[in-house]
Design a protein around this motif. Structure first.
Motif, short mmCIF file in Angstrom:
data_model
loop_
_atom_site.label_atom_id
_atom_site.label_comp_id
_atom_site.label_asym_id
_atom_site.label_seq_id
_atom_site.Cartn_x
_atom_site.Cartn_y
_atom_site.Cartn_z
N LEU B 62 15.26 -13.56 -11.69
CA LEU B 62 14.60 -13.90 -10.44
C LEU B 62 14.59 -12.63 -9.60
N PRO B 63 13.42 -12.11 -9.31
CA PRO B 63 13.39 -10.86 -8.55
C PRO B 63 14.02 -11.04 -7.19
N PRO B 64 14.86 -10.08 -6.78
CA PRO B 64 15.48 -10.18 -5.46
C PRO B 64 14.46 -9.87 -4.38
N ILE B 65 14.73 -10.34 -3.18
CA ILE B 65 13.84 -10.01 -2.05
C ILE B 65 14.21 -8.62 -1.58
N ARG B 66 13.20 -7.79 -1.44
CA ARG B 66 13.44 -6.40 -1.09
C ARG B 66 13.86 -6.30 0.38
N GLY B 67 14.78 -5.37 0.62
CA GLY B 67 15.23 -5.15 1.99
C GLY B 67 14.10 -4.64 2.87
N LEU B 68 14.24 -4.87 4.17
CA LEU B 68 13.21 -4.43 5.10
C LEU B 68 13.49 -2.99 5.52
N ILE B 69 12.44 -2.32 5.95
CA ILE B 69 12.62 -1.01 6.58
C ILE B 69 12.22 -1.19 8.04
N LEU B 70 13.16 -0.90 8.92
CA LEU B 70 12.96 -1.18 10.34
C LEU B 70 13.00 0.11 11.14
N ASP B 71 12.38 0.08 12.30
CA ASP B 71 12.47 1.24 13.18
C ASP B 71 13.73 1.11 14.03
N ARG B 72 13.93 2.01 14.96
CA ARG B 72 15.19 2.02 15.70
C ARG B 72 15.36 0.79 16.57
N ASN B 73 14.26 0.12 16.87
CA ASN B 73 14.35 -1.08 17.72
C ASN B 73 14.21 -2.37 16.91
N GLY B 74 14.20 -2.24 15.61
CA GLY B 74 14.09 -3.44 14.79
C GLY B 74 12.67 -3.84 14.47
N VAL B 75 11.70 -2.98 14.79
CA VAL B 75 10.31 -3.29 14.43
C VAL B 75 10.15 -3.11 12.92
N ILE B 76 9.46 -4.07 12.31
CA ILE B 76 9.31 -4.02 10.86
C ILE B 76 8.28 -2.96 10.45
N LEU B 77 8.76 -1.99 9.70
CA LEU B 77 7.84 -0.97 9.18
C LEU B 77 7.40 -1.34 7.77
N ALA B 78 8.32 -1.89 7.00
CA ALA B 78 7.98 -2.38 5.66
C ALA B 78 8.62 -3.75 5.53
N GLY B 79 7.80 -4.73 5.30
CA GLY B 79 8.30 -6.10 5.23
C GLY B 79 7.80 -6.79 3.99
N ASN B 80 8.19 -8.04 3.87
CA ASN B 80 7.72 -8.83 2.74
C ASN B 80 6.84 -9.93 3.29
N GLU B 81 5.67 -10.01 2.72
CA GLU B 81 4.67 -10.91 3.26
C GLU B 81 4.54 -12.08 2.31
N GLN B 82 4.40 -13.25 2.88
CA GLN B 82 4.06 -14.39 2.05
C GLN B 82 2.71 -14.06 1.44
N ASN B 83 2.67 -14.16 0.16
CA ASN B 83 1.42 -13.85 -0.51
C ASN B 83 0.88 -15.15 -1.07
N TYR B 84 -0.14 -15.67 -0.42
CA TYR B 84 -0.71 -16.91 -0.90
C TYR B 84 -1.69 -16.60 -2.01
N ARG B 85 -1.53 -17.29 -3.12
CA ARG B 85 -2.47 -17.06 -4.20
C ARG B 85 -2.83 -18.39 -4.84
N VAL B 86 -3.90 -18.36 -5.57
CA VAL B 86 -4.39 -19.56 -6.23
C VAL B 86 -4.29 -19.34 -7.72
N VAL B 87 -3.57 -20.24 -8.40
CA VAL B 87 -3.47 -20.14 -9.85
C VAL B 87 -4.12 -21.36 -10.48
N ILE B 88 -4.51 -21.18 -11.71
CA ILE B 88 -5.21 -22.27 -12.39
C ILE B 88 -4.68 -22.35 -13.82
N LYS B 89 -4.49 -23.59 -14.27
CA LYS B 89 -4.03 -23.81 -15.64
C LYS B 89 -5.16 -24.44 -16.43
N ARG B 90 -5.43 -23.86 -17.57
CA ARG B 90 -6.58 -24.30 -18.35
C ARG B 90 -6.43 -25.74 -18.82
N ASP B 91 -5.22 -26.12 -19.29
CA ASP B 91 -5.15 -27.45 -19.90
C ASP B 91 -5.20 -28.57 -18.86
#
Lengths: 382, 645
Positions: B62-91
């Motif tokens: 299970l891939p771990p959640i990557r740590g955030l990179i924050l600025d000196r005031n806690g502003v998110i410079l690199a974050g993890n975004e919910q990535n909504y995607r659509v998958v389809i199963k043939r059967d």
């Protein structure tokens, strides 16, 4: 024995025949078939459909057919043996020319709404024909080459026709059933020695012919032989089935993994788990206890039938019973040997347990003949 | 045939004999089967049980959640975004084409997307989910969910993907992540198994790469039961992983954004540093790029565009760009001369506009000459001749030593990729690299930061901070917010009276009418800055050009113009920040770099857009106009998302 020698005073008639049925045999058959119902229920993931329920119905139908055959006087079977054999050969020829192809083999004959598998029929009619033949000819002349050749022809013609379909498993059973009758009739040892000798020669020829123009078997049959000789050679290819089967069987241990808990079967690692590999599932879920008890039941069926053969003075009846049990024995022995990795994978189901309609019906008719021989046995003058 | 009793008896005996024989053979064979069964089920069952378990149990990471990179005031410079995607199963989908065409009416799908999805579906086993579309908006995914009954086999799913909400702003510092490549794996002796997860991403540049170990975390694992074709039947157990640790940078996201926007349209670099503890508040390299493009897999068109751009957006000019420091180097020469004792700083040197050294004429930038100048005036007016003279008196070794002491020519250990060391040329260096002896002309060139001297904007900021504090400030980019201890800086041990002169010269540069950066002065109380301009020559104007009338920099093609540099610290009386600016081919330090330095300084001191009152009254109209224009591009406070942690 023709109906002329029928000693009606010694024979049970009408409903009295019920009392003279071979009841231990019936009990054993029901027990073995129940193993099948339980396993079919299990491999369907705990469901009566699609296998267990139809199987129960077919077994019921089979019992009915068995009783009908059993109550029919034995002389009727002797008289019609030749006709039945002839019709079977015609049907097999029909398959050869008009048969429908399924799963790479031509096995079925469709006549109107009927779907016939004449090769199944041939198992019985070949035995009938040979038993009748040996009942007919002079006992002293049975080892005469002409008679041996005729008997061999009776067994080989349907065998070869079925082999052409191709259906190695059934062909083997037909030949074995015929062979057992010929052997039991008392044909001279020398012929069998010669047969075994030439059999070894044939195996050599089959193996040697591989890759040449006159190759005797299909490529897939060769691959099955390879896989049998060394299943680990190609674990994902031809050896896959044997490997997975042995894993399932071995992992059962003493008492098995539990009813419906066999992972190999439930997760589809076993091929054909409701037919050819049903014994594996049994061995996986019920372990050594389950597997060896089924083997014991089979052996008891053999013993009961053998007793019938020994107790009758009716030559036709005795030979008929020997043919049926010879066929039956080879049936389960080959199947078990196959799933245990002792024999190559040939499509032979486990009798009475594997899912399958025609095979079940033919088996029950076979046991009906045993019953008939039992009921109408020529009793020794007391 | 009617048989005699004798015959019947014979027949019975034969059959019985043979039947018993057959029975014996059958019993024998059954015995073999039983023996085999016993062998497999009782003797070898352990091995077979193990094989069966291997068959059915699959270990998944299970891939771990990557740590955030924050600025000196806690502003998110690199974050993890919910990535909504659509998958389809043939059967489950049944009619793939119908389902896909319905899907195309709900979410944007190109012909190409549909074709790819169809291909993937047919190539995979029917129960394998195939991703049709990724990074959908909440509205789009809701539309798909609402129409689920009409879309058999289609499932909206959510995953995590790396996102850089401030896009271009911190691209060079934070870097970006990308899929693990063969080369990444080869570089590691024992690669973390998590790297083999399909589509797993690791840091490819910047802090993302250098702090990879902290950010990645540890993978969890999941044991699942699979069937013969690999379909997961159920989960057996699960060990959750450890999410990666957050990394707090010293960067101020707002200042960073301002700095980058102030460089807009230029190929330039700006560094802002806290002079007391070395915290890097801004590290802007313009133009920048959107790191999100790399996460998604950049198209070759986009990539080539970045690669072939003359302004080199992919290069982090603040630490990677090496420039001749020009006149910003003069403080080094001055201090070297003071320490060597070859001048007391009060003594004046006459500048006639040039100086002849061993047969070569070295010009002052002011053709007419500065007349008699002392050290303070020489710095303020950036007289070249004064430093030609001083360098000859003290020699290159002293200059070199002072340069190192002030932090030039040193490769700083920062968690960003490709930090360059610059070049402090020595006699030995020239012998080894240029295969010739050091000559006096080289010293004269070096005295005004030309010739072989190369510095990075970061080094110039460090130098300025050191001049402002007289301590050996070291730059710092990562800081644990819980660590409240003050950094102890070693003293530079420069005599206060020398530094007073240097600082006075820098103050006059900006605040004296004759200073080279007088037009960029700050008039707000308590925010007065001290600085030094620099113009470093990349190419000389050729004789041919001079004859064809080229006199001024803006008549040259862009890539042959001089670099404009400016370093400063502020406030003058109580230094808080040091700033360095390099504008590639900007023409001159006072015109191109100093105004940028002033604005960024003001932004840093005022924590936002500089107030107009800080500018001299006559400039305010123009500044107002510039600020209005820039306002559109600046990130609004609500764009800066704070981490909840």
């Amino acid at each position: 024995m023709s109906y002329l020698e029928y000693n009606t005073s010694q024979m049970p008639t009408g409903l009295r025949k019920v009392l003279y049925l071979n009841w231990p045999l019936i009990a054993l058959l029901i027990m073995v078939a129940s193993y099948g119902f339980v396993m079919l229920y299990s491999v369907a993931g705990g469901s009566l459909t699609p296998w267990a329920e139809p199987q129960i119905k077919r077994f019921g139908l089979g019992l009915l057919a068995m009783f009908v055959v059993a109550f029919t006087p034995l002389w009727f079977w002797r008289s019609t043996a030749g006709v039945a054999y002839g019709v079977t050969i015609l049907l097999l020829l029909g398959v050869e020319f008009f048969g429908t192809v399924g799963m790479g083999a031509k096995r079925w004959l469709v006549i109107g709404p009927l779907r016939l598998q004449p090769s199944e029929l041939a198992k019985i009619t070949t035995i009938l024909a040979l038993a009748a033949y040996y009942d007919w000819i002079d006992i002293k002349k049975i080892s005469h080459p002409v008679h041996v050749v005729i008997a061999a022809m009776i067994a080989l013609v349907p065998t070869l026709l079925v082999l052409r379909q191709p259906d190695l498993g059934t062909a083997m059973l037909i030949a074995a059933g015929g062979g057992v009758v010929i052997f039991a009739a008392g044909v001279h040892w020398g012929y069998f020695a010669a047969l075994i000798g030439s059999g070894i020669g044939l195996v050599t020829a089959v193996l040697q012919s591989r890759g040449t123009e006159w190759q005797l078997l299909k490529d897939y049959q060769y691959r099955r032989i390879d896989a049998f000789l060394d299943p680990t050679l190609d674990p994902l290819g031809a050896g896959y089935h044997i490997n997975q089967s042995m894993i399932a069987l071995g992992s059962g241990g003493w008492s098995g993994r539990g009813f419906m808990e066999g992972t190999q079967a439930r997760l589809n690692f076993l091929p054909e788990k409701h037919t050819d590999f049903i014994f594996t599932t049994l061995a996986e879920e019920f372990g050594f206890v389950g597997a060896s008890s089924l083997l014991l039941l089979y052996m008891m069926i053999l013993a009961v039938c053998l007793l019938t053969a020994l107790r009758t003075t009716n030559r036709f009846g005795a030979l008929l019973v020997m043919g049926v049990i010879g066929n039956f024995f080879l049936y389960f022995a080959v199947n078990m040997a196959m799933v245990m990795g002792l024999a190559p994978v040939v499509g032979v189901p486990l009798p009475l347990v594997s899912f399958g309609g025609s095979a079940m019906l033919v088996l029950m008719i076979g046991f009906g003949l045993v019953h008939s021989a039992h009921i109408h046995r020529a009793r020794l003058p007391s | 045939m009617k048989r005699s009793d004798r015959e019947k008896e014979l027949s019975r005996r034969t059959i019985s004999r043979r039947a018993l024989l057959l029975g014996a053979v059958q019993l024998g064979f059954a015995g073999t089967l039983l023996w085999r069964l016993r062998d497999m089920q009782l003797n070898q069952s352990e091995q077979f049980r193990l094989l069966a378990e291997e068959n059915r149990i699959n270990l998944r990471l299970l891939p771990p959640i990557r740590g955030l990179i924050l600025d000196r005031n806690g502003v998110i410079l690199a974050g993890n975004e919910q990535n909504y995607r659509v998958v389809i199963k043939r059967d489950d989908a049944g009619d793939i084409d119908l389902v896909l065409s319905r899907l195309a009416q709900l979410i944007p799908l190109s012909e190409e997307d549909i074709e790819r999805a169809r291909r993937d579906m047919l190539r995979n086993r029917p129960f394998v989910p195939v991703t049709v579309a990724e990074r959908l908006s909440w509205e789009e995914i809701s539309r798909v969910a609402a129409n689920a009954p009409a879309l058999p086999g289609v499932t909206p799913e959510m995953g995590m993907s790396r996102a850089y909400p401030l896009r271009e702003d911190t691209a060079h510092v934070v870097g970006y992540v990308g899929p693990v490549s063969e080369r990444d794996l080869e570089a590691l002796e024992t690669p973390d198994p998590v790297l083999f997860i399909p589509r797993f991403q690791i840091g490819k540049s910047g802090v993302e790469r250098m702090a990879e170990d902290r950010l990645r975390g540890r993978a969890g694992s999941q044991r699942v039961e699979v069937n013969s074709v690999g379909r997961v039947m159920r989960e057996l157990d699960r060990v959750e992983g450890t999410p990666g640790a957050n990394v707090h940078l010293t960067i101020d996201a707002r200042l960073q954004n301002y700095a980058l926007e102030r460089l807009h349209g230029q190929s330039a670099a700006a560094v802002v540093m806290d002079v007391k503890n070395g915290d890097i508040l801004a590290l802007a390299s313009g133009p920048s790029f959107d790191p999100n493009l790399f996460v998604r897999g950049i198209s070759s068109t986009n990539f080539n565009e970045l690669l072939n751009n003359d302004y080199r957006p992919l290069v982090n000019k603040t630490v990677q760009g090496m420039y001749p420091p020009g006149s910003t180097f003069k403080m080094v020469t001055a201090l070297a001369a003071l320490e060597a004792g070859v001048t007391n700083g009060q003594e004046t040197v006459f500048c006639p506009g040039h100086m002849d050294v061993s047969g070569n004429r070295f010009h002052c930038w002011k053709r007419g000459g500065h007349g008699r100048v002392g050290m303070v005036a020489a710095l303020a007016e950036s007289c070249d001749v004064y430093f030609y003279e001083m360098s000859q008196r003290c020699g290159i070794d002293k200059i070199n030593e002072m340069s190192t002491r002030l932090g030039l020519g040193i490769r700083y250990e920062l968690p960003i990729t490709s930090v360059a060391g610059g070049l402090n040329p020595t006699r030995e260096w020239k012998r080894n690299n240029r295969n010739s002896e050091w000559r006096i002309g080289d010293t004269v060139n070096a005295s005004i930061g030309q010739g072989f001297v190369l510095t990075t904007p970061l080094q110039l900021a460090v130098m300025t901070a050191r001049l402002a504090t007289n301590s050996a400030v070291l730059p710092r980019l990562v800081r644990d917010p819980l660590d409240r201890t003050e950094r102890e800086m070693a003293s530079l041990d420069l005599r206060p009276e020398w530094l007073r002169m240097i600082r006075q010269g820098m103050a006059q540069t900006v605040n004296d009418r004759r200073g080279t950066a007088y037009s960029s002065r700050i008039v707000a109380d308590g925010q007065i800055m001290a600085g030094k301009t620099g113009t470093s020559q990349v190419f000389s104007i050729t004789r041919a050009e001079r004859e064809s009338g080229v006199r001024r920099q803006d008549q040259l093609p862009w890539n042959r113009r001089n670099h404009g540099l400016f370093v400063n610290y502020a406030p003058y009386d109580n230094p808080r920040i040091a700033v360095s600016i390099v504008v590639e081919h900007g023409g001159g330090g006072s015109s191109a770099a100093a105004p940028i330095g002033r604005d960024i300084t003001l932004a840093a001191l005022n924590d936002g857009v500089p107030p107009l009152s800080a500018y001299p009254a006559p400039q305010r109209n123009r500044i107002q106009y510039e600020q209005d224009e820039m306002h559109e591009r600046l990130r609004r406070p609500e764009d800066l998302r704070l981490s909840r942690a």
